[in-house]
Design a protein around this motif. Structure first.
Motif: not given
Length: 142
Positions: A59-81
């Motif tokens: 779930y992407i909280l903030r898309h990547a831009s020139d000045s900042a990296e993408e901020v996302a919640v990786g719920y897929g990895e949580l499901m695998e765990a």
């Protein structure tokens, strides 16, 4: 008893070695289960979801831009765990249940299919002797 003395008793009695062996085996077991989940369970599951790789779901909280990296919640990895956890928990449950089943059978002195340990045999013999002694004492009283 001092802290050092308690630790010395703990280490000498073998508890520390047993614990270390358990941790090493548990770590190896965890690697095996993680590989099974990633390489055996997840590929067929991704076929059911039209080829979507579950670990890439986020779930992407903030898309990547020139000045900042993408901020996302990786719920897929949580499901695998979580799948890893449930497989490990189920496997441990089955192993412990099997061990307890065999332990109960080995502790039963009347079960002749399993060799009864010496201490259980001795206790069973003592119990029989005490029952015989009690019946003889009752007969003498009557």
């Amino acid at each position: 008893m001092s802290f050092f003395q308690e630790f010395k008793n703990f280490a000498i009695k073998g508890n520390m070695i047993d614990m270390a062996v358990g941790i090493v085996i548990g770590t190896a077991f965890n690697n095996v289960i993680s590989t099974i989940v990633k390489k055996v369970v997840m590929p067929p599951l991704s076929l059911l979801t039209d080829g979507v790789n579950l670990s890439n779901k986020k779930y992407i909280l903030r898309h990547a831009s020139d000045s900042a990296e993408e901020v996302a919640v990786g719920y897929g990895e949580l499901m695998e765990a979580l799948i890893d956890f449930f497989i490990i928990a189920f496997t441990i449950f089955v192993v412990i249940r099997t061990i307890n089943h065999f332990k109960k059978r080995s502790d039963d002195p009347k079960d002749e299919t399993v060799e009864t340990p010496k201490n259980i045999q001795l206790l069973s013999n003592i119990e029989k002797l005490m029952e015989e002694q009690n019946t003889l004492l009752k007969k003498k009283r009557d």
